[in-house]
Structures are given as C-alpha cells and as structure tokens.
Design a protein around this motif. Structure first.
Motif, PDB file in Angstrom:
ATOM      1  N   HIS A 256      -3.143  -7.134  -0.286  1.00  0.00           N
ATOM      2  CA  HIS A 256      -4.067  -7.702  -1.279  1.00  0.00           C
ATOM      3  C   HIS A 256      -5.102  -6.674  -1.719  1.00  0.00           C
ATOM      4  N   ARG A 257      -5.471  -5.750  -0.833  1.00  0.00           N
ATOM      5  CA  ARG A 257      -6.433  -4.710  -1.245  1.00  0.00           C
ATOM      6  C   ARG A 257      -5.762  -3.728  -2.196  1.00  0.00           C
ATOM      7  N   ILE A 258      -4.486  -3.422  -1.910  1.00  0.00           N
ATOM      8  CA  ILE A 258      -3.765  -2.501  -2.790  1.00  0.00           C
ATOM      9  C   ILE A 258      -3.602  -3.114  -4.176  1.00  0.00           C
ATOM     10  N   ALA A 259      -3.309  -4.429  -4.188  1.00  0.00           N
ATOM     11  CA  ALA A 259      -3.182  -5.109  -5.476  1.00  0.00           C
ATOM     12  C   ALA A 259      -4.509  -5.045  -6.229  1.00  0.00           C
ATOM     13  N   ARG A 260      -5.614  -5.278  -5.499  1.00  0.00           N
ATOM     14  CA  ARG A 260      -6.926  -5.229  -6.159  1.00  0.00           C
ATOM     15  C   ARG A 260      -7.261  -3.829  -6.628  1.00  0.00           C
ATOM     16  N   ALA A 261      -6.759  -2.832  -5.883  1.00  0.00           N
ATOM     17  CA  ALA A 261      -7.023  -1.449  -6.290  1.00  0.00           C
ATOM     18  C   ALA A 261      -6.253  -1.081  -7.543  1.00  0.00           C
ATOM     19  N   GLY A 262      -5.188  -1.843  -7.873  1.00  0.00           N
ATOM     20  CA  GLY A 262      -4.547  -1.590  -9.150  1.00  0.00           C
ATOM     21  C   GLY A 262      -3.037  -1.393  -9.151  1.00  0.00           C
ATOM     22  N   LEU A 263      -2.377  -1.634  -8.007  1.00  0.00           N
ATOM     23  CA  LEU A 263      -0.912  -1.598  -8.053  1.00  0.00           C
ATOM     24  C   LEU A 263      -0.407  -3.013  -8.298  1.00  0.00           C
ATOM     25  N   GLY A 264       0.505  -3.152  -9.235  1.00  0.00           N
ATOM     26  CA  GLY A 264       1.084  -4.469  -9.522  1.00  0.00           C
ATOM     27  C   GLY A 264       2.574  -4.440  -9.239  1.00  0.00           C
ATOM     28  N   TRP A 265       3.025  -5.350  -8.388  1.00  0.00           N
ATOM     29  CA  TRP A 265       4.408  -5.298  -7.903  1.00  0.00           C
ATOM     30  C   TRP A 265       5.224  -6.443  -8.482  1.00  0.00           C
ATOM     31  N   VAL A 266       6.397  -6.119  -9.012  1.00  0.00           N
ATOM     32  CA  VAL A 266       7.339  -7.143  -9.461  1.00  0.00           C
ATOM     33  C   VAL A 266       8.575  -7.022  -8.570  1.00  0.00           C
TER      34      VAL A 266
END
Lengths: 256, 614, 237
Positions: free
Chosen positions: C75-85
C-alpha cells in the motif's frame, strides 16, 4: 469406447440445439456441433460469446436448458462429469487442476484407479498400482523424467502436460480442452498442441478445444467453429473462417 | 392468544441480540477470513462490563443507554487490542490455526472473567422503567422486549448504510472480495482490519450488554452464544447481513416457542430447521457460493510415507508403549491409557481434516456417541464389554452417515460450523435427556469385563484397539481410497473429471472418522467406568483439533505426536486452578511458534538438516 | 518531464527456496513504454510483483523518482506512485464497475489533472454502459478494461501492466493496444510484461528480455525487431 473408437468418419460427439440462460442473459442460444474421431475442432469467439458455457454443457458441469448431447449414439445430456469420464470423455481445464499433494506419477495413478473403478479399495498400497501404465502415459506426454516430482512445483507448461496424461488415463474417445495453451509461451503452445494432435491421430481421439491464440487455432485445427453472442456465426476450414468478414469484424481484428 | 404473542415477542427480542453477535461474526469473517471463536467471549465481556457500569450508574434511562454504549465501546477497544496483538500475526496462517488461536483467547477470557467477576451469575437489579409494559391493542407488551425488537433492524439499517454509503464501507466490501488487491491499490490493510475487528467486537459487546437486563452475566454465555451465532451465520448465509437478520429472527422465534412448548427438543428443532434450510439452499438463505478468498491459496506439500528412520522410531515407541505397564505406576498408566485413546480420537479427526479437507469443530460428538453406546450396552443391555466396543463404532458411524449426508455437501467454514452445531445439539441431548443419559450426573458403573479389570490389561486393550485402529485408518489413507479422497480435496473439479464421486468419498471419510472416534469413546468409557455429557462438549472437540493441529495436518505422524504431547501436557501442566488460562496461552504460543504444527516443523527441520548434510 | 522515473538495480526475489530473479536491472524513463519480454517462468510477473511489494525482494534497489521503495509494503508503494494491473485482472466481482473504480481513487501526488470516471469512460467507451453492472457479470475483455481504469483512478506515476492481452479475443487485444497508445500520448510511463512480441512491438519504445531471472537483452524495440539472431535465441520467434 466400443466400436467407434478409431473408426474414421463416424461421429463421436453430437450436440444439437444447446441453450443456456443465466437470468436475462442467454449465454448459449442454440448451438449444434459434431466432432469426428481424430479430428481437431477449435471453438473460438469473443470473450463472453458463450464458449465456456458451451464447454461446460458438453463436459457435464452445466445442464442445458434445451438441446441434446450424444456421445456415440448415447444421449448424455446433463450427465455428471464423473459419468462422462467413465464413458470416455477426457477433460482439461483453463486453470490447471491437478493434485498438488501427490507426485506426478501418483496423479496419473489416481486417474487410472478412478477410471478403472478401483477407488474404493481400503487395504492395498495405492502407489504400487498401475505403475507401468502411469509411466507409459507420462512418457507419451514427455514427462517421464519428472514422475517423482511433487505436482505442486511443476512449471505451468508441464502441469498442462500432466493434465493431458491424466485425461488420457481413461482411454478417452473425446478430449475437451478449455484454453489448453493459456498462459504459455508461443513456442510451448505449438509444442503442446502438436503433441495433442499426434495423440488424436494415433488413437482416433476426437478433440474439441477453445483457444485465443490464432497461431494455434490456424496451425493445429482441422475445423473451426466461431461463436458470437451464444450463436455459431461461422464454421469451416481454418482458411475459410479466417477469410470470413463477419469473423474478422467481431473477433479477429488485425490478427489475421 | 396472549401467550403466543408474548412468546413471539420474546423470540423477536432474543433474535435482536443474536443478530448483533452474528452480524459481528460475519463482518469480521468477511474481511479477515478469521472465524472468530472468541466472538462469544466478546459478547460475554460486553455483558460483564455492562453489569459493572450499570450497577454503578444512576438508574435513569439515559444512564442505561450510556452504560450499554460504554460497554459496546469498551468491547470494541478490547477487540482492537486483540486484533493488533494476536490476529494480525496470524492472518497468513492456515485458517484452522487461526481458529485455534481464537479458541485460546476463549480460554484466557474465561479465566480472566472468573478472576475479575467471580463464578456467580451477575444479574442486574432492573429499574422500574425497564420492567414496565406497553399496552397495544389491548395487550400488554414488556417495554424492554419492544426496545430490543427495534434495535435489531436499526442496527441492520445502520450497518447497511455504513457499508454502502461510505468509502470505508466500500473498501471493506472490496477487501472482503480480494484483500491483497485492495492493498495494491494503496489501502492500508492494517487500519481496515483493526477497524473492522473493532466494529465486530463492538457489536458483540452491544449484544451482550443488551441481553443483560433479561438474564445475567455468567461464564457460560460465551460458548452457548457462539454455537447459536454459528447456526445463524450458516443459515443466513456467510457474509450476508440481511441473511443473518432473517436467520436470527427464525432461530430466535423458534427457540422462544420451543422452550415454551417442547423444551427438551428445542435444540434438535433448531438443528432440523437448519438442516432443512441448507438442503434447499446449500449456502444459506441469502448466501452465495463461497469463492476461495484471494491471496490465501495454500500450497500443500505432498504427503509422504514415513521413511525408514521414522518407521523405526515408531516401532521403538510402540515397543516401549507395550512394555510400559512393567515399569509405570497406576497414575502414569492411566495417563498412558488416555493417550492411547487420544491417538485414535485424533487420528480419526485427521482422516477427515487432512486428506478429507473437512475440518470439524465437533468431533467430540462421535466420541460421546461411542461412549454412550458403550454405556447403553453395559447398563441398558447388561452385555459384555465386547458388545459395547462393537456397538460404539457402528452407532457413531451410523449417526455420522445420517449427519454427514448433508454436512459433506458443504465445505470449509460452513462444514466446520455445522459440525460444531451438531455436536452442541448432541451435547444438549445428553445433558437434557436425563431419563436415559442421567443428564449432568452421567452414567456410572460402565466397568470392563472381569478379565480386563486390572489396569495393565485395560491399558493393553486400549493400546490394541486405539493404536491398531489408527494404523488401520493410516493404511486406508495410503490405499486407493486415500488417494481418491485426497484427490477430491486437492481439486474437486479434476477428481470429478477423472470419474471420482467426490460426495461419496467425503461421506465415507466422514463415517470412518465418526466410527473411529466412536470406538475411542467406548474404550475411554470402559477405562474410566463412566460417561458424562462433557465428553461431547465443545472443549473436548477443541482438544481433538489441538492434537491434530499441534502435530500438523499434513503429516500422518502428526496426530499421533499431537495426541501424546497434548495428553501428557494436560495431565502434568494443566492441573489446578486457572488451567484454562494456561492452556489458552499455551495454544496461542504454539500457533505463533509453529504455524505448521510440531510434526510439520520437525519434518521441515529434518529436510533442512538433510539438505545441509547432502 | 524527462529523467529516470524508475530505476531497478540488481533485484533478487523468489518464492520460498526458489530463486526467480537473480539480479534484474533496468531503467524506465518518464513517458516511456518499456516491455519485459521472456518465456514463461523467466520472471516477468515476478519482477512486477517484486516492484509492487507483493513479493519481498531479497536484495537490490528500486528507485521511484529517487526514493528507494524496495521492501516497502504494497500500500505504501501504491501511494508512492506505482499502479499495478494484475494478469488475472482481479476485478472485485460483487462491486459494480463504478464501485470498482471508486476503490482505486487516490489523488495525484503531483499537480497533474486527476483521472475521473468520466475521462476513463472516454478512454474505454465499452464501460460507460456497464457502470452499474457487477464485476462478475462482464466479459473478460471488459474486466481487463476495468482493471486498468481502476488502477488509473489512483493516478499512478508508473503503470505496471501484466499481460493485458492474455486470454482475450484478438479484437479486444487491439483495443488494449490502442488504449496503451492513448495513455502514452498523455505522457504515461508504462512497464509492460508480455509474451507476445507482436503486441509489444505495437506499443513499446524499448524492450528488455528476461531469461531465468536475468536481463539478457536491453534496447530499443525496433532494434529487437531487426535483430533476428536475438529474437531466435531468446524468444524462439
């Protein structure tokens, strides 16, 4: 099984007027098809066209609302998968399904025990049963060297081959393969389907498969059926289907 | 007419508190996938805390509301602490170990509550306004019943709004379906899980606090309410709040009328209704088929035959066991007899839990049926011991066939909850049917034939029947039957596709497990000379679970190791006061230390050692 | 923009005892579409999962716009700006299409105009009529579009796409390619894992080829198309 196996030109599987409705949505709206021994028949179509529903009606996972399925001359509509298995229908699944807590060889042995109706034995040691047969089947699909590995750690392509060996354990007259090459690399795909084709020819097994890889479809199928919105919109040789403008519009796009 | 109305009201009022507990349970399960056995303990704590608050606060209505809400908030806070301290560490553990850990919490809370509030039932001296009645259409309705009847739908409405109208609710619903995906979209799971757990705990506490004025806060509330809540959740459909509400109404009303009309068979009635609902709707009234939750697919290691080293170890252990009476004193011998019984009890559970993939929370039911069958043979028929020992597995197996016929159609948590509900009913029958079972006093004087009356002979007989029985079960698991059974567990889809009848295989495993437990129960009955309803009670079922999980589900030696370890622990470490808290903390510590069981951990260590040596 | 958006240095990761990644290094410039090619089991999905924190790297660094995010929680990585599909799409089956998008909503970290459902329905017109349809009741192709749209709602700085064409009809694969090209025109930075060189060649600027957990080829996609030797050796095409 019986007199049909291997006799070319006789129909193995016939489906007539299959229909299935989920709520307001008619997933399959009258599909008829037939497969011959040794024939590779591909069922293609857009996502949501009803391929899986069709497949599950043929494989006994779903009961059709209307229509009939015949295996050789026997009506098998709505029969449970385990009964179909004993009548000679082998099946592989889109998402691989094997027995992860057993070795590769034990997977095939279990399939052999099931097919020979020997599952209800409580005393003899199971891993001593049908060893030779199991190893033969594994050799046929190129998995002999991995017989003692746990099935849970196999690479994806090898799992697919194990599934094929298990489907062959029942000496099937018909193989139903739902997206047999999904998730595989292009080179592996061609190899697996060439293997299936070889087995189909050698044993006179009729093969019905769904597939999204057009190289596999056009390279390996003898005949192609195209499903769209629950109906067959085209069928024929790969060349004819590939040239069909409707098929190009709803399905093939720029791929052909 | 009046009576019917009053009973209906009592039923609806009871349904409200039941709904609150079940709603909390289902919300927590939905997101965390933990079946929270300690949910009943939170309900109990809610009642005790409410008693402490309300007996100190002024007796006006507004202070009553304040006290009840205070109890709910305090319980929510306890739930949050529980989540942060314990559950957070075990979300990735197999679900049965999670369950076991929450049962450890049950034991701990029981002793803590005993220590704080004592063993006496605490009831509230109700103020006049609470005892009042309201007159509607010429009938007088108890005021508090009406309050409770309103609370249920109000809470349901509030929860539905919370889940469907807020972003928090949306994230909770998403996490229920795929929690790892939610995290990958940037949502902090820990905050979500802790808040969900606190909400669920608060609902349980609210239920306990609201139930207090009509009953009392006591130490038996936890397990009785958890069994009922399981029934409600299963009948309503796992994860469905509306379903839980309907089911709570159904069960609550049924119980109210049952107790008024036919008190003896109320629980049986509840079970029959549950059975009827599940036959028509296998996933409950409003439930949907349970998909395997994402991110928790367990990779199962292959089950191996014991290697030569382990077989030698087993043979040595067996020889030592046979020679034991020549050196052991009477106390040790009786512990060893119990250990032998435990080996078959655990091994029989392992058949359905391990290779069968069906976890049972109610395995003691079969043990108890076997024990009572032996008691019946000895006292009712006056028959020899052999008759009792023969009758027991058939009685337990036969009943398992009846119950299993629809239980094995379920899977996972549903199946486990159903087995618990059934065991609870079996226990209630034994407890209430005094004419036949002697109720709480049990059946005494179930003595072995004279040839087996001395301790060593009885021990050898127990060893022969129980260890022999366990070995027979083990043999079946390595026979084609065992392979086929494991096949249905690993992939039901594939098993059917190769021609296996999964339903019948699972049923056979269920019956085998029942018969094995029944035999162990009969041996125990003769060894102890008496049979009590506690043989069937939930803690005894949990004993079996602890043994199997302690040993490890994925090894055949696991249940044996677990049974012996547990019996020895129980007889030496866990005597005297506050044994519950000791056992509870031990269970929790073991789950945290060995998430794959002792035998599993030993096997992994052995593999590592061999890997280094090679 | 310009500059390096994502720098992966010597990344190691695996499952249990099995090492999958054995030192993966590559850079991704802002506004670039980079494709990870390679056979099954070469480590493409594992790379993506390790970047996303779904699998804890055992060694190596991942710099997102300078910050080392290796070992962070997802969740921190997502908040930092990586978006995973994800490859399996993992659309929430019981949430509607609109709700699926809402779950992904997160304000952009920088000053860019945020994605809204309306802008996403313009990108994927097929979805506009399906707003109130549960995720389980749309086709595989539509699910793939929802999965991408849901991730875009989080306004990621880098989009990680794992085999977006897998299991989809050729016409839908065409739509996916067009969508990626449209995102690229808007300046999106994309890391794509793909088996199909044909698909990759339509959308990617640059390619790296993974083989048994290492990078064996790195260069412009046109160079790869021209290099028949490398293609035959590493991709068997």
């Amino acid at each position: 099984m019986g007199p049909l196996a291997g006799a070319r030109g006789v129909i193995v599987l016939v489906a007539e007027g299959l229909r299935k409705r989920f709520g307001a949505n008619e997933a399959v709206a009258g599909v008829s098809l037939a497969v011959e021994p040794g024939e590779m028949l591909a069922l293609i179509g857009p996502n949501g066209a009803g391929k899986s529903t069709c497949f599950n009606m043929l494989g006994g996972q779903l009961r059709p609302d209307a229509g009939e399925v015949r295996l050789a001359d026997r009506v098998v509509t709505g029969l449970a998968p385990r009964h179909l298995a004993h009548l000679g229908v082998g099946r592989t699944f889109q998402i691989t399904a094997s027995f992860a807590s057993m070795t590769v060889r034990e997977n095939v042995q279990t399939a052999l025990l099931a097919q020979k109706r020997q599952a209800w034995r409580f005393w003899q040691a199971a891993d001593a049963q049908h060893v030779g047969l199991a190893e033969g089947l594994l050799a046929r699909v190129g998995m002999a060297s991995q017989a003692e590995r746990p099935a849970g750690v196999l690479a994806y392509g090898d799992l697919k081959r194990l599934e094929l060996a298990m489907a062959l354990a029942g000496d099937p007259v018909l193989l139903l393969m739902d997206e047999p090459t999904a998730g595989m690399a292009p080179a592996e795909r061609a190899a697996l389907m060439a293997l299936v084709r070889g087995i189909a020819r050698e044993r006179g097994v009729a093969v019905l498969f769904t597939e999204h890889d057009m190289d596999v479809v056009f390279g390996q199928a003898d005949r192609v059926l195209v499903l769209d919105r629950g109906r067959l919109i085209a069928q024929g040789t790969p060349e004819a289907v590939r040239a069909d403008p409707r098929v190009r519009a709803v399905y093939l796009g720029t791929a052909a | 007419m009046d009576l019917i109305f009053l009973q209906l009201l009592t039923g609806l009022a009871g349904a409200s508190t039941l709904f609150l507990v079940a709603a909390g349970l289902t919300v927590i399960f939905g997101v965390t996938r933990v079946v929270n056995f300690s949910h009943g303990s939170l309900y109990m704590l809610g009642a005790f805390i409410a008693w402490s608050l309300l007996s100190r606060l002024p007796r006006e209505p507004e202070y009553f509301v304040l006290g009840v809400l205070g109890a709910a908030v305090a319980t929510a806070a306890i739930g949050a602490v529980l989540e942060v301290v314990l559950l957070r560490r075990i979300y990735r553990a197999p679900e049965l170990l999670q369950l076991l850990a929450t049962f450890g919490v049950v034991l701990v809370v029981q002793d803590v509550a005993l220590w704080i509030w004592g063993a006496v039932d605490l009831s509230l001296s109700r103020p006049r306004w609470l005892r009042g009645a309201v007159e509607i259409a010429g009938l007088r309705f108890p005021f508090y019943d009406l309050v409770l009847i309103v609370v249920g739908p109000a809470v349901l409405g509030g929860l539905l709004l919370l889940f469907h109208r807020t972003r928090w609710g949306l994230l909770v619903r998403a996490a229920t379906q795929d929690r790892d995906m939610v995290a990958a979209l940037g949502v902090d799971q820990r905050v979500l899980f802790t808040s969900v757990f606190a909400l669920g705990a608060g609902l349980a506490g609210l239920g306990g606090a609201l139930a207090l004025p009509q009953g009392s806060a006591n130490l038996n509330m936890d397990l009785s309410v958890i069994a009922e809540a399981f029934v409600v959740v299963v009948v309503g459909g796992m994860g469905s709040l509306g379903g839980a509400f309907l089911a709570a109404l159904l069960i609550g009303v049924l119980q109210a009328f049952g107790i008024a009309l036919v008190p003896k068979i109320t629980l049986v009635l509840v079970f029959l209704v549950m059975a009827a609902v599940l036959v028509v709707r296998p996933h409950g009234l409003l439930g949907k088929p349970q998909a395997m939750a994402r991110g928790e697919v367990e990779a199962l290691a292959p089950i191996r035959q014991a290697g030569p080293a382990l077989q030698l170890l087993g043979a040595v252990a067996l020889v030592l066991a046979i020679l034991a009476p020549f050196v052991a004193g009477p106390y040790l011998l009786s512990v060893l007899t119990e250990a032998a019984v435990a080996v078959l009890f655990a091994a029989s559970l392992h058949v359905m839990m391990g290779p069968g993939g069906m976890a049972s929370f109610g395995h003691a039911a079969w043990f108890g049926v076997g024990a009572y069958a032996a008691a019946f043979a000895a006292k009712g028929l006056g028959a020899e011991m052999a008759v009792g020992l023969l009758l027991a597995p058939f009685a337990a197996g036969g009943l398992a066939l009846l119950v299993g016929a629809f239980v094995v159609r379920m899977s996972g948590v549903y199946l486990a909850m159903l087995t618990l509900a059934f065991a609870q009913i079996a226990w209630a029958v034994a407890f209430q049917w005094v004419e036949v079972t002697g109720g709480d006093n049990g059946v005494l004087g179930v003595w072995p034939d004279s040839w087996a009356a001395d301790k060593p002979t009885m021990y050898w007989l127990a060893l022969l029947l129980c260890v022999g029985g366990a070995l027979v079960l083990r043999r079946a698991l390595f026979a084609p039957f065992g392979f086929a059974l494991r096949a249905t567990r690993d992939s039901a889809l594939r098993a059917e596709a190769i021609g296996l009848d999964a339903h019948r295989l699972r049923l056979a495993a269920f019956v085998l497990a029942g018969a094995g437990a029944g035999l162990s129960g009969a041996v125990f009955a003769y060894a102890k000379g008496s049979v009590f309803p506690t043989y069937m009670a939930i803690p005894h079922s949990v004993d079996a679970l602890v043994m199997v999980l302690l040993g490890g589900v994925q090894t055949m030696a696991g249940p044996v190791v677990g049974a012996v370890t547990f019996t020895v622990l129980q007889s030496w470490l866990l005597m005297g006061d506050f044994w519950r808290i000791k056992l509870g903390l031990l269970i929790i510590a073991l789950v945290l230390a060995f998430p794959t069981g002792i035998a599993g951990a030993a096997a992994a260590a052995w593999d590592r050692w061999r890997g280094r040596a090679a | 923009m310009g500059g390096m958006m994502l720098q992966v240095e010597n990344l190691h990761a695996g499952y249990g005892g099995a090492k999958i990644l054995r030192g993966v290094s590559f850079d991704l410039a802002a506004g670039e579409v980079l494709v990870l090619l390679g056979r099954n089991g070469a480590g493409k999905s594992t790379t993506i999962k390790a970047l996303m924190g779904l699998l804890r790297p055992t060694a190596g660094r991942v710099r997102l716009d300078g910050a080392d995010i290796a070992g962070w929680e997802p969740h921190r990585i997502a908040r930092a700006g990586l978006g995973w599909v994800p490859e399996e799409r993992r659309v929430f089956p019981e949430l509607t299409v609109a709700e699926n998008l809402e779950v992904g909503r997160r304000a952009p970290a920088d000053g860019r105009a945020p994605w809204t459902p309306e802008r996403l329905f313009a990108l994927f017109p097929n979805l506009a009529d399906l707003r109130q349809r549960p995720g389980a009741r749309i086709s595989g192709g539509e699910q793939q579009m929802v999965a991408i749209a849901r991730t875009l709602m989080g306004n990621p700085r880098v989009l990680l796409l794992d085999e977006p064409g897998e299991g989809l009809a050729p016409v839908i694969v065409d739509l996916m390619a067009e969508a990626i090209l449209a995102l690229k025109r808007e300046g999106a930075t994309v890391l794509l894992a793909e088996q199909s060189l044909a698909f990759a060649s339509r959308v990617a600027d640059r390619a790296v080829i993974l083989e048994t957990g290492r990078i064996v080829w790195d260069g412009a996609i046109d160079a790869l198309l021209a290099d028949t030797g490398a293609r035959a050796k590493h991709l068997q095409v």
